[in-house]
Write a protein that holds these residues in place. Structure first.
Motif, PDB file in Angstrom:
ATOM      1  N   ALA A 287       0.305  -1.054   0.059  1.00  0.00           N
ATOM      2  CA  ALA A 287      -0.177  -0.245  -0.261  1.00  0.00           C
ATOM      3  C   ALA A 287       1.045   1.170   0.429  1.00  0.00           C
ATOM      4  N   ASP A 288       0.327   2.221  -0.264  1.00  0.00           N
ATOM      5  CA  ASP A 288       1.110   3.663  -0.696  1.00  0.00           C
ATOM      6  C   ASP A 288       0.494   4.258  -0.233  1.00  0.00           C
ATOM      7  N   ASP A 289       1.072   5.874   0.652  1.00  0.00           N
ATOM      8  CA  ASP A 289       0.623   7.116   0.948  1.00  0.00           C
ATOM      9  C   ASP A 289       1.222   7.694   0.641  1.00  0.00           C
ATOM     10  N   THR A 290       0.353   9.202   0.040  1.00  0.00           N
ATOM     11  CA  THR A 290       1.376  10.489  -0.671  1.00  0.00           C
ATOM     12  C   THR A 290       0.698  11.994   0.028  1.00  0.00           C
ATOM     13  N   GLY A 291       1.760  13.090   0.670  1.00  0.00           N
ATOM     14  CA  GLY A 291       1.902  13.602   1.248  1.00  0.00           C
ATOM     15  C   GLY A 291       1.906  15.227   0.153  1.00  0.00           C
TER      16      GLY A 291
ATOM     17  N   ARG B  71       5.580  13.521  -1.030  1.00  0.00           N
ATOM     18  CA  ARG B  71       6.539  12.125  -0.398  1.00  0.00           C
ATOM     19  C   ARG B  71       5.452  11.035  -0.203  1.00  0.00           C
ATOM     20  N   THR B  72       6.195   9.993  -0.850  1.00  0.00           N
ATOM     21  CA  THR B  72       5.191   8.671  -0.997  1.00  0.00           C
ATOM     22  C   THR B  72       5.846   7.527   0.479  1.00  0.00           C
ATOM     23  N   SER B  73       4.964   6.858   0.957  1.00  0.00           N
ATOM     24  CA  SER B  73       5.352   5.944   1.430  1.00  0.00           C
ATOM     25  C   SER B  73       4.830   4.896   0.926  1.00  0.00           C
ATOM     26  N   ILE B  74       5.603   3.250   0.810  1.00  0.00           N
ATOM     27  CA  ILE B  74       5.125   2.306   0.923  1.00  0.00           C
ATOM     28  C   ILE B  74       5.177   1.235   1.511  1.00  0.00           C
ATOM     29  N   ALA B  75       4.347   0.888   1.830  1.00  0.00           N
ATOM     30  CA  ALA B  75       4.242  -0.265   3.117  1.00  0.00           C
ATOM     31  C   ALA B  75       4.539  -2.188   1.910  1.00  0.00           C
ATOM     32  N   TYR B  76       4.609  -3.179   2.764  1.00  0.00           N
ATOM     33  CA  TYR B  76       4.658  -4.410   1.902  1.00  0.00           C
ATOM     34  C   TYR B  76       5.091  -5.140   3.217  1.00  0.00           C
ATOM     35  N   VAL B  77       3.443  -6.058   3.518  1.00  0.00           N
ATOM     36  CA  VAL B  77       3.206  -6.837   4.576  1.00  0.00           C
ATOM     37  C   VAL B  77       3.132  -7.929   3.940  1.00  0.00           C
ATOM     38  N   ASP B  78       4.192  -9.316   3.966  1.00  0.00           N
ATOM     39  CA  ASP B  78       3.606 -10.775   3.794  1.00  0.00           C
ATOM     40  C   ASP B  78       3.654 -11.828   5.368  1.00  0.00           C
ATOM     41  N   ASN B  79       3.550 -12.571   5.103  1.00  0.00           N
ATOM     42  CA  ASN B  79       3.097 -13.456   6.425  1.00  0.00           C
ATOM     43  C   ASN B  79       4.446 -13.746   7.448  1.00  0.00           C
ATOM     44  N   GLN B  80       5.000 -12.952   6.214  1.00  0.00           N
ATOM     45  CA  GLN B  80       6.763 -13.332   7.138  1.00  0.00           C
ATOM     46  C   GLN B  80       7.239 -11.986   8.014  1.00  0.00           C
ATOM     47  N   GLU B  81       7.032 -10.921   6.988  1.00  0.00           N
ATOM     48  CA  GLU B  81       7.767  -9.863   6.782  1.00  0.00           C
ATOM     49  C   GLU B  81       7.092  -8.297   6.610  1.00  0.00           C
TER      50      GLU B  81
ATOM     51  N   LYS C  42       9.923   7.378  -7.611  1.00  0.00           N
ATOM     52  CA  LYS C  42      11.208   7.114  -6.242  1.00  0.00           C
ATOM     53  C   LYS C  42      10.926   5.848  -5.049  1.00  0.00           C
ATOM     54  N   ALA C  43       9.884   5.952  -4.794  1.00  0.00           N
ATOM     55  CA  ALA C  43       9.716   4.916  -3.918  1.00  0.00           C
ATOM     56  C   ALA C  43       9.041   3.737  -4.418  1.00  0.00           C
ATOM     57  N   LEU C  44       8.886   3.265  -5.854  1.00  0.00           N
ATOM     58  CA  LEU C  44       8.691   2.356  -6.215  1.00  0.00           C
ATOM     59  C   LEU C  44       9.836   2.122  -6.964  1.00  0.00           C
ATOM     60  N   ASP C  45      10.822   2.054  -7.375  1.00  0.00           N
ATOM     61  CA  ASP C  45      12.447   2.356  -7.259  1.00  0.00           C
ATOM     62  C   ASP C  45      12.782   1.311  -6.040  1.00  0.00           C
ATOM     63  N   ALA C  46      12.602   2.324  -5.041  1.00  0.00           N
ATOM     64  CA  ALA C  46      13.462   1.598  -3.643  1.00  0.00           C
ATOM     65  C   ALA C  46      12.327   0.258  -3.379  1.00  0.00           C
ATOM     66  N   PHE C  47      11.039   0.573  -3.400  1.00  0.00           N
ATOM     67  CA  PHE C  47      10.109  -0.766  -3.880  1.00  0.00           C
ATOM     68  C   PHE C  47      10.831  -1.725  -4.492  1.00  0.00           C
ATOM     69  N   ILE C  48      11.666  -1.799  -5.080  1.00  0.00           N
ATOM     70  CA  ILE C  48      11.694  -2.814  -5.831  1.00  0.00           C
ATOM     71  C   ILE C  48      13.003  -3.190  -6.124  1.00  0.00           C
TER      72      ILE C  48
ATOM     73  N   VAL D 229       9.361   1.643   2.330  1.00  0.00           N
ATOM     74  CA  VAL D 229      10.338   2.321   1.816  1.00  0.00           C
ATOM     75  C   VAL D 229       9.653   3.809   1.660  1.00  0.00           C
ATOM     76  N   GLU D 230      11.036   4.818   1.059  1.00  0.00           N
ATOM     77  CA  GLU D 230      10.001   6.636   1.273  1.00  0.00           C
ATOM     78  C   GLU D 230      10.406   7.067  -0.242  1.00  0.00           C
ATOM     79  N   GLY D 231       9.767   8.152  -1.009  1.00  0.00           N
ATOM     80  CA  GLY D 231      10.719   8.793  -1.969  1.00  0.00           C
ATOM     81  C   GLY D 231      10.211  10.073  -1.728  1.00  0.00           C
ATOM     82  N   PHE D 232      10.509  10.625  -2.529  1.00  0.00           N
ATOM     83  CA  PHE D 232      10.048  12.584  -2.168  1.00  0.00           C
ATOM     84  C   PHE D 232      10.997  13.350  -3.533  1.00  0.00           C
TER      85      PHE D 232
END
Ligand code: IMP
Length: 202
Positions: free
Chosen positions: A72-76, A124-134, A187-193, A138-141
């Motif tokens: 999920a991402d959220d931007t401000g 600024r964008t925050s991207i959060a990743y959640v699965d059953n182990q982790e 940028k947040a997506l690059d960091a995510f990948i 990450v962030e980009g601005f």
């Protein structure tokens, strides 16, 4: 040799603009599902105190609902002359259910009389990743400034007011490829990948 199967991740949004931007970056490396694939997923209150918290709230909720890895991402938009507002309230700056246009007009009103050199801002964008182990984020601005009137036709949200100095264009005057290369979400997506690769999910 057995072909590595494509990972499936659920992106916690119905927003077509966002889905298009994620898909443009991810290409065919990830099979992206969205909330459109889970119509019975209930609305989640985005009541975190920061965009990072909101990203986690959404990612955790969609993971709990689907059992699949969720992102999920959220931007401000942070305007320095407004002490960082609208920030976490960017989507509802002009009130609950405000349209993009309402928010743009509200921002112009709030910034009336502020000279151009004091109109610095960043997305600024925050991207959060959640699965059953982790669970990780990450962030980009991207730095820019808020114009005194709208310029350009493309993009969405505050794009027609957000001027990017190095290219002398607003985000609305860029095509999607150009915007994705330099934007907060790009940028947040690059960091995510990058992180997905490091963690061997890609
Ligand atoms: P969200 O958290 O990604 O839904 O973003 C919150 C609000 O920020 C949106 O409703 C838009 O008004 C604005 N926003 C998010 N991303 C962008 C963008 O790339 N350009 C312009 N405005 C954006």
């Amino acid at each position: 040799m057995k072909k590595k199967s494509t990972a499936t991740i659920v992106l916690a949004t119905h927003n077509r603009d966002k889905i298009r931007e994620f898909n443009a970056k991810l290409g065919n490396r990830i099979q992206l599902k969205t909330l459109d694939d889970f119509p019975d997923f209930p609305e989640v209150a985005e009541n975190g105190g920061s965009i990072r918290e909101n990203a986690y709230i959404k990612a955790r909720a969609i993971h709990a609902h689907t059992g699949l890895p969720a992102v999920a991402d959220d931007t401000g938009l942070e305007v320095d002359a407004l002490d960082g507002a609208p920030g976490v309230y960017s989507s509802r700056f002009a009130g609950e259910n405000a349209s993009y246009r309402d928010n743009v007009q509200h921002l112009l009103k709030q910034m009336k009389g502020i000279p151009q050199e004091q109109r610095s801002a960043r997305f600024r964008t925050s991207i959060a990743y959640v699965d059953n182990q982790e669970a990780w984020d990450v962030e980009g601005f991207v730095e820019g400034c808020i114009l005194k009137e709208v310029r350009g036709e493309g993009g969405f949200g505050y794009d027609p007011l957000f001027f990017f100095e190095p290219l002398q264009k607003t985000f609305s005057e860029m095509d999607l490829k150009e915007k994705n290369r330099i934007s907060h979400r790009g940028k947040a997506l690059d960091a995510f990948i990058h992180t997905l690769k490091n963690k061997k999910h890609l």
